[in-house]
Design a protein around this motif. Sequence first.
Motif, short mmCIF file in Angstrom:
data_model
loop_
_atom_site.label_atom_id
_atom_site.label_comp_id
_atom_site.label_asym_id
_atom_site.label_seq_id
_atom_site.Cartn_x
_atom_site.Cartn_y
_atom_site.Cartn_z
N VAL A 73 -19.98 6.58 -18.94
CA VAL A 73 -19.16 6.28 -17.76
C VAL A 73 -19.45 7.33 -16.71
N ASP A 132 -18.91 9.42 -13.09
CA ASP A 132 -17.83 9.83 -12.21
C ASP A 132 -17.65 8.75 -11.15
N HIS A 158 -26.15 13.67 -16.33
CA HIS A 158 -25.30 14.82 -16.05
C HIS A 158 -24.31 14.54 -14.93
N TRP A 188 -22.02 12.14 -15.64
CA TRP A 188 -21.13 11.26 -16.37
C TRP A 188 -19.83 11.95 -16.75
N LEU A 189 -18.76 11.18 -16.66
CA LEU A 189 -17.48 11.67 -17.13
C LEU A 189 -17.48 11.78 -18.65
N ASN A 190 -18.01 10.76 -19.29
CA ASN A 190 -18.08 10.79 -20.76
C ASN A 190 -19.21 9.90 -21.22
N ASP A 191 -19.58 10.10 -22.50
CA ASP A 191 -20.77 9.46 -23.04
C ASP A 191 -20.52 9.28 -24.54
#
Lengths: 173, 386
Positions: free
Chosen positions: A10, A12, A20, A22-25
Amino acid sequence: MRRGTFGMAVSDPRKDMSEHEWLNDTSKVKWTVDLDRDPKHVQVINGFPGGTKWTMDTAQNQSNVETLLAIKHNMPFPPKFLCYFYTTDAAAGQSVQIGAYTINHAFMLVNAISIGEEGLYCEVDDTYFYIKHFADTFAFGTGNYTFGGSDFKFRVRIMLLNQEAFYKGGKGY
Amino acid sequence: MAESGTGIIFTQSGVPVQGSADYQRVFDSRWRFMEIELERDFQINLPALPSVGSAVRYDDDTIVIKHGLGFVPMFESSFPDQRYNYALLAPAAIFCDDQNLFIRRFITTQGAEAQSFNFSVRIYNLPVLTDYTAPKGLPQGTSSPRSNIGVKFLDGQTAGVDVGDNAVKGFSVDTTKKILSIHKHGLAKINDYSGRYCFTNSVDLTTNIFTVYPDANAISLRARDLSWIKKAGTPVVYFPADYTTFPGGMPNDISSNGTTYIIPVDDTHFKVATSYENALAGVAIDITSAGSMPGQFSMNPLPGDNSNAIVHDVGYPPTFLMALVDNEKFVSGTVVEVPYYIEPMAEIILARVTADSKYIRFGGIQALFSGWYGYVILKDPAELAQ
């Protein structure tokens, strides 16, 4: 370092899907804790006492340690822990602040060079998570001193994570 | 309470998504998590280094790994920080910048022994020094049992673990467990006024102007910076050379700690006033004698100073993580500014911390707790077991 080809990422909200940003992975391991472990891996203990009121000779180097709590963690490795000590009662005359938190360590007597030090600390090994009480004297004083021990009370919140501990605890010196 | 935004939310078993407290959510795709970018074990072999000239010191950096994230991440390590262990000939510490993780040795006139050791490191996928606040969830909720329903992602690295297993390791996401999410992270300058001071060796008894100068021997660049003296009303306490003989007219009673307030003149001169209001109005103390010099002015917090606090506004006293930030380095005996470095996540914080639904505040144990810190505030209550 490249991301794997599986999972879900996901970005930002104000960024694109560049790496780099991304909010989360979902391909990356996250801190987790089990909520249904027995004994519990997340728990609050009210009225946790500060331990024995040892009387020790301040003219000598002495050290006392006692285990106040041992939780069998049933993990395949020593788990990382987050332990918050919230002071509810303190021995008279001590500068410890009632209503304050300390992290992974509870300060009861600090840097009193002519007396010593007293506190609680956490420790973890392959089988147990511990909370231990210690008192040390440094041979700079004269006569006996009785440490605060059970005059202190804490609200303790323990969380044992599913990640392996790098820091295994201890009194810090 | 309605929430904005789109995404995927999993809650603990028995807790409806609508109205769930943020700490009852095992996964919310709008949030950051304590997400592990890499975890490695290392063996480090550092060579011996020769002694350098007298009074010269420098930092010897050895890159351990290029993480290449482009931001300064939070990280932790099993490496015992030996910065203060002067039994070693080269005290060492571990640092991280936006590209590399490295071992730093502090080389003095004694040089350095060769050192060899093993350690582990875990780097997190979050730019801890930049400001981030998650979309706000609800702070209150009810306890609930663990769920057996949810989503799992295998981590692709742990052999012998299947999706149906209830293993401790092997999943990068397992919503049947509580996944610790991040409410906020950033850079906090805690009690930033602490350690700011200057000396004076003269005062003009006609104009009441003190001439001040920085501590040329201070190791920290920050301690040599006098920009703070140019703000009107800045409180200072004064210490004469003999700790007794104050300049005539200066408050010297213990109860006020001799606090006065700066009336700026220029980069190296100021007058002092008896109150913040007088300082703003330019009403200076009439100095009638110099007292015992050189004296020292030390900065106190400005009225309304809130630098002992991190504002979180998560709705309950939260758990949190911190790591000390540095931006100075010894090069050939001289301190220079460098891009931010961050030390490993602190396991014990030498402060008394008070927290409520909006603030985390830091007080001293004996000395004042101060410094620049990367912080992470978790969506996790410090006093509730959920």
